[in-house]
Design a protein around this motif. Structure first.
Motif, PDB file in Angstrom:
ATOM      1  N   LEU A 178      -3.468 -22.385  -3.294  1.00  0.00           N
ATOM      2  CA  LEU A 178      -4.395 -23.369  -3.836  1.00  0.00           C
ATOM      3  C   LEU A 178      -3.848 -23.824  -5.174  1.00  0.00           C
ATOM      4  N   LEU A 179      -3.379 -25.069  -5.240  1.00  0.00           N
ATOM      5  CA  LEU A 179      -2.797 -25.622  -6.456  1.00  0.00           C
ATOM      6  C   LEU A 179      -3.877 -26.435  -7.158  1.00  0.00           C
ATOM      7  N   LEU A 180      -4.360 -25.934  -8.289  1.00  0.00           N
ATOM      8  CA  LEU A 180      -5.468 -26.541  -9.015  1.00  0.00           C
ATOM      9  C   LEU A 180      -4.940 -27.288 -10.239  1.00  0.00           C
ATOM     10  N   ILE A 181      -5.345 -28.525 -10.401  1.00  0.00           N
ATOM     11  CA  ILE A 181      -4.951 -29.319 -11.559  1.00  0.00           C
ATOM     12  C   ILE A 181      -6.212 -29.669 -12.330  1.00  0.00           C
ATOM     13  N   GLY A 182      -6.257 -29.232 -13.594  1.00  0.00           N
ATOM     14  CA  GLY A 182      -7.430 -29.480 -14.418  1.00  0.00           C
ATOM     15  C   GLY A 182      -7.059 -30.192 -15.701  1.00  0.00           C
ATOM     16  N   ALA A 183      -7.959 -31.030 -16.199  1.00  0.00           N
ATOM     17  CA  ALA A 183      -7.742 -31.763 -17.453  1.00  0.00           C
ATOM     18  C   ALA A 183      -8.765 -31.284 -18.473  1.00  0.00           C
ATOM     19  N   ASP A 184      -8.293 -30.988 -19.692  1.00  0.00           N
ATOM     20  CA  ASP A 184      -9.166 -30.513 -20.761  1.00  0.00           C
ATOM     21  C   ASP A 184      -9.751 -31.718 -21.493  1.00  0.00           C
ATOM     22  N   VAL A 185     -11.003 -32.025 -21.213  1.00  0.00           N
ATOM     23  CA  VAL A 185     -11.641 -33.205 -21.797  1.00  0.00           C
ATOM     24  C   VAL A 185     -11.762 -33.080 -23.310  1.00  0.00           C
ATOM     25  N   ASN A 186     -11.760 -31.855 -23.834  1.00  0.00           N
ATOM     26  CA  ASN A 186     -11.883 -31.640 -25.274  1.00  0.00           C
ATOM     27  C   ASN A 186     -10.554 -31.740 -26.009  1.00  0.00           C
ATOM     28  N   ASP A 187      -9.461 -31.939 -25.258  1.00  0.00           N
ATOM     29  CA  ASP A 187      -8.137 -32.042 -25.866  1.00  0.00           C
ATOM     30  C   ASP A 187      -7.380 -33.212 -25.248  1.00  0.00           C
ATOM     31  N   ASN A 188      -7.974 -34.376 -25.347  1.00  0.00           N
ATOM     32  CA  ASN A 188      -7.316 -35.609 -24.902  1.00  0.00           C
ATOM     33  C   ASN A 188      -6.874 -35.532 -23.444  1.00  0.00           C
ATOM     34  N   PHE A 189      -7.677 -34.845 -22.616  1.00  0.00           N
ATOM     35  CA  PHE A 189      -7.414 -34.725 -21.179  1.00  0.00           C
ATOM     36  C   PHE A 189      -6.041 -34.100 -20.871  1.00  0.00           C
ATOM     37  N   THR A 190      -5.614 -33.156 -21.720  1.00  0.00           N
ATOM     38  CA  THR A 190      -4.356 -32.454 -21.483  1.00  0.00           C
ATOM     39  C   THR A 190      -4.415 -31.726 -20.142  1.00  0.00           C
ATOM     40  N   PRO A 191      -3.421 -31.950 -19.258  1.00  0.00           N
ATOM     41  CA  PRO A 191      -3.476 -31.319 -17.926  1.00  0.00           C
ATOM     42  C   PRO A 191      -2.865 -29.911 -17.908  1.00  0.00           C
ATOM     43  N   TYR A 192      -3.456 -29.056 -17.096  1.00  0.00           N
ATOM     44  CA  TYR A 192      -2.930 -27.717 -16.834  1.00  0.00           C
ATOM     45  C   TYR A 192      -2.973 -27.485 -15.326  1.00  0.00           C
ATOM     46  N   VAL A 193      -2.112 -26.593 -14.879  1.00  0.00           N
ATOM     47  CA  VAL A 193      -2.009 -26.304 -13.454  1.00  0.00           C
ATOM     48  C   VAL A 193      -2.198 -24.806 -13.244  1.00  0.00           C
TER      49      VAL A 193
ATOM     50  N   GLU B  31      -7.088 -38.975 -11.448  1.00  0.00           N
ATOM     51  CA  GLU B  31      -5.672 -39.320 -11.490  1.00  0.00           C
ATOM     52  C   GLU B  31      -4.873 -38.734 -10.331  1.00  0.00           C
ATOM     53  N   VAL B  32      -5.222 -37.546  -9.897  1.00  0.00           N
ATOM     54  CA  VAL B  32      -4.441 -36.852  -8.865  1.00  0.00           C
ATOM     55  C   VAL B  32      -5.383 -36.099  -7.934  1.00  0.00           C
ATOM     56  N   ASP B  33      -4.851 -35.631  -6.834  1.00  0.00           N
ATOM     57  CA  ASP B  33      -5.600 -34.662  -6.028  1.00  0.00           C
ATOM     58  C   ASP B  33      -5.643 -33.364  -6.834  1.00  0.00           C
ATOM     59  N   SER B  34      -6.801 -32.966  -7.232  1.00  0.00           N
ATOM     60  CA  SER B  34      -6.889 -31.845  -8.166  1.00  0.00           C
ATOM     61  C   SER B  34      -6.949 -30.488  -7.476  1.00  0.00           C
ATOM     62  N   LEU B  35      -7.000 -30.451  -6.142  1.00  0.00           N
ATOM     63  CA  LEU B  35      -6.856 -29.201  -5.417  1.00  0.00           C
ATOM     64  C   LEU B  35      -5.999 -29.472  -4.188  1.00  0.00           C
ATOM     65  N   VAL B  36      -4.859 -28.821  -4.138  1.00  0.00           N
ATOM     66  CA  VAL B  36      -3.937 -28.983  -3.006  1.00  0.00           C
ATOM     67  C   VAL B  36      -3.871 -27.658  -2.261  1.00  0.00           C
ATOM     68  N   TYR B  37      -4.247 -27.708  -1.006  1.00  0.00           N
ATOM     69  CA  TYR B  37      -4.241 -26.531  -0.136  1.00  0.00           C
ATOM     70  C   TYR B  37      -2.977 -26.581   0.721  1.00  0.00           C
ATOM     71  N   SER B  38      -2.244 -25.471   0.797  1.00  0.00           N
ATOM     72  CA  SER B  38      -1.060 -25.414   1.652  1.00  0.00           C
ATOM     73  C   SER B  38      -0.897 -24.011   2.200  1.00  0.00           C
ATOM     74  N   VAL B  39      -0.087 -23.897   3.237  1.00  0.00           N
ATOM     75  CA  VAL B  39       0.133 -22.617   3.899  1.00  0.00           C
ATOM     76  C   VAL B  39       1.627 -22.369   4.002  1.00  0.00           C
ATOM     77  N   ASP B  40       2.067 -21.214   3.543  1.00  0.00           N
ATOM     78  CA  ASP B  40       3.460 -20.794   3.682  1.00  0.00           C
ATOM     79  C   ASP B  40       3.565 -19.883   4.900  1.00  0.00           C
ATOM     80  N   ARG B  41       4.150 -20.404   5.977  1.00  0.00           N
ATOM     81  CA  ARG B  41       4.281 -19.619   7.196  1.00  0.00           C
ATOM     82  C   ARG B  41       5.619 -18.883   7.264  1.00  0.00           C
ATOM     83  N   GLU B  42       6.408 -18.962   6.183  1.00  0.00           N
ATOM     84  CA  GLU B  42       7.628 -18.167   6.105  1.00  0.00           C
ATOM     85  C   GLU B  42       7.344 -16.807   5.483  1.00  0.00           C
TER      86      GLU B  42
END
Length: 596
Positions: free
Chosen positions: A504-519, A485-496
């Motif tokens: 590293l922004l990780l998006i995971g879906a719990d297959v055992n709970d109706n694919f409930t998403p967590y970040v 559904e989405v890019d499940s790993l987003v890499y970014s750099v804060d130069r400020e």
């Protein structure tokens, strides 16, 4: 896998991409530091050291000066000093645990003058904490009573972690002083420890008795430091008393709390007997003009108050100004331009006479003090003095003078235009975020273990992170399933940030709970983004756990913060493959107190 610079993505959870900025700013700028642990005095068998002033009578805070500070200490001690930090989760508790940094003995050479038996410790509350470039406090007279360096007993060296321009703090304090507000002096220092060059630090005058005597002509009054503190029955307890600690008479704080509880018509008569209201309004206006969001009126944070025995009134002193010249509040994004996230500012703003006085102060500052040409010239001078790059100072210059033209995709108005537009609004925009004055819950927080194995290679994101919800439900959040559904790993750099911070922004879906998403958002300083095990450290290396909730701003709600543990990186890509990574997690998170 996706490499991005804080963009947005369509599809469910489209607001998640703002997390890469908001998360990095969480709890930032929270300046300050813990108390000092006990250190023994020299042996009674040693001859007494005579009071001495090292380095002569030169001005330690001469703005044209770049000081060279070289520290020599046991490598083991320096390793321990760098590793010490509050946990991210502990600073979010209603009752923040006490924390002390260890004091070490070192030799310090400043511009060629060597001093032995100097006390050195780390400093910082959260936003400035770094495992690689620690802010430092030096104490010259603890083990040598009466010893000073250029008539100062201490030095406070801020690592500028939240300010790669190296200019924000000194520029901000200068603006306060020009407005007649007592503010610390500062300049710059190049710092090395055991021969390792740590870079350019800001040398800031400590808010101690010598400062009080210089600024107010008297240092006998009550001084308090605020870290997320306000006036209130419970909130006033968060003010840390810095003078007259043994007496611990805090009735002056209670008097202001009582005054703020009165109806407007009574409060405006009582408050000027307790607080220099005219001066506070000007202080408030300067904070607003500077866009110093992590401040008294912007965040109920990073300031001192001093009750001057001469007039019996409280005076506000700025501190932790490394987030000045920013404007937008990353933690409270609906704040707006005119700051009032503080009880005193909020009450006065809602009284037409005082709101008019506040806006008149802003207009006066714009007319008589805010000089874009002079500010940009000072930025250029500091860049030349410190060797700071143009890119590192770009956002500061944009804040002052703006960028582009209206209608351009990257347009940003100059600060003068932003303030003038805010004043012109008949109905002010922006929400008010005040701290809640309620009895804190000091119970132990709910915790969960966090484990995981993550891999991103050539655009394919696999693996999962695992934790347990407070109700006992186990979660296995799969990046593999979320990737449909989405890019499940987003890499970014804060130069400020200095050094830059990898997110590293990780998006995971719990297959055992109706694919409930967590970040899950992971942070690590770029200098540590190499194979090895990296311990959680303040906000520099840590984790934030969210659940997707489209009713919330950004489409997520915070669940838990990193307490302790580590991430182990086995592979980190570089160049065109910089977003490729392979890592495992073994940590403990603390749940937010409102999570059931």
């Amino acid at each position: 896998m996706k490499i991005t610079t804080f963009g947005r993505k369509t599809g469910y959870g489209h607001g998640l991409w703002s997390l890469a900025f908001v998360g990095m700013a969480l709890l930032a700028g929270c300046g300050g530091g813990g108390g000092d642990t006990e250190v023994s005095s020299p042996s009674d068998f040693e001859p007494p050291a005579e009071p001495v002033n090292i380095g002569g009578d030169a001005e330690l805070y001469d703005p044209d000066r770049l000081i060279n500070v070289s520290v020599t200490m046991s490598p083991a001690d320096f390793s321990q000093l760098k590793s010490e930090a509050r946990t991210l989760a502990s600073t979010d508790r209603e009752c923040v645990p006490e924390f002390d940094y260890t004091e070490f003995t070192a030799s310090v050479t400043i511009d060629g003058d060597r001093m032995d038996r100097v006390i050195v410790r780390k400093k910082g509350y959260m936003g400035s904490l770094s495992p690689s470039i620690p802010s430092l406090k030096l104490d010259f007279d603890d083990l040598w009573p009466g010893r000073t360096y250029q008539n100062m007993t201490r030095m406070t060296l801020n690592n500028n972690r939240q300010d790669p321009s190296n200019a924000r703090q000194c520029l901000a304090y200068d603006q306060f002083r020009q407005a007649g507000i007592a503010a610390p002096k500062c300049n710059y220092a190049r710092v090395s420890v055991n021969g390792q060059d740590l870079g350019v630090f800001t040398n800031v005058e400590p808010i101690k008795k010598p400062f009080l005597a210089r600024a107010f002509g008297d240092d006998d009054g009550n001084q308090y430091e605020a870290q997320t503190a306000d006036f209130g029955t419970w909130l006033s307890r968060r003010f840390e008393k810095k003078t007259n600690e043994k007496e611990n008479d805090r009735t002056d704080l209670q008097a202001v709390t009582d005054a703020l509880a009165l109806p407007d018509e009574q409060m405006v008569n009582v408050l000027p007997q307790l607080v220099d209201v005219d001066e506070f309004i000007r202080f408030w206006a300067v904070e607003t003009l500077l866009g110093a969001w992590d401040s008294a009126t912007g965040n109920a944070n990073n300031f001192h108050i001093y009750r001057d025995p001469g007039d019996g009134l409280f005076h506000f002193i700025p501190w932790g100004a490394d987030t000045a010249f920013r404007g937008a509040h990353p933690l409270k994004p609906l704040t707006g331009v005119l700051y009032r996230n503080f009880s005193l500012a909020d009450r006065l703003f809602n009284i037409p006479e005082y709101r008019a006085r506040y806006e008149a102060e802003l207009q006066d500052l714009l007319a008589t003090q805010w000089d874009e040409t002079a500010l940009l010239a000072e930025v250029a001078r500091i860049r030349e003095l410190t060797g700071t790059t143009a890119d590192a100072a770009a956002s500061l210059k944009t804040f002052i003078s703006g960028r582009g033209e209206a209608g351009d995709g990257d347009y940003r108005p100059a600060r003068r235009a932003v303030i003038e537009q805010a004043i012109a609004e008949e109905t002010p925009t922006g929400e008010v975020y005040r701290l809640s004055d309620t009895k804190p819950d000091c119970g132990a927080p709910a915790t969960t273990s966090l484990t995981g194995s993550i891999k991103s290679e050539g655009g394919a994101d696999t693996g999962a992170f695992r934790f347990t919800l407070p109700g006992g439900q186990s979660v296995n959040a799969s990046l593999t399933f979320a990737a449909f559904e989405v890019d499940s790993l987003v890499y970014s750099v804060d130069r400020e940030s200095k050094p830059a911070v990898i997110s590293l922004l990780l998006i995971g879906a719990d297959v055992n709970d109706n694919f409930t998403p967590y970040v899950l958002q992971l942070f690590i300083e770029a200098s540590d983004y190499v194979p090895g095990t990296h311990q959680f450290h303040g906000f520099a290396t840590n984790a934030l756990l969210f659940e997707v909730d489209e009713s919330q701003l950004g489409d997520v709600r915070t669940l838990a913060l990193g307490a302790e543990g580590a991430m182990t990186i086995t592979r980190a890509g570089t160049g065109a493959s910089e977003g490729d990574v392979e890592l495992t997690l073994d940590a403990t998170l603390e749940y937010d107190s409102g999570i059931q």
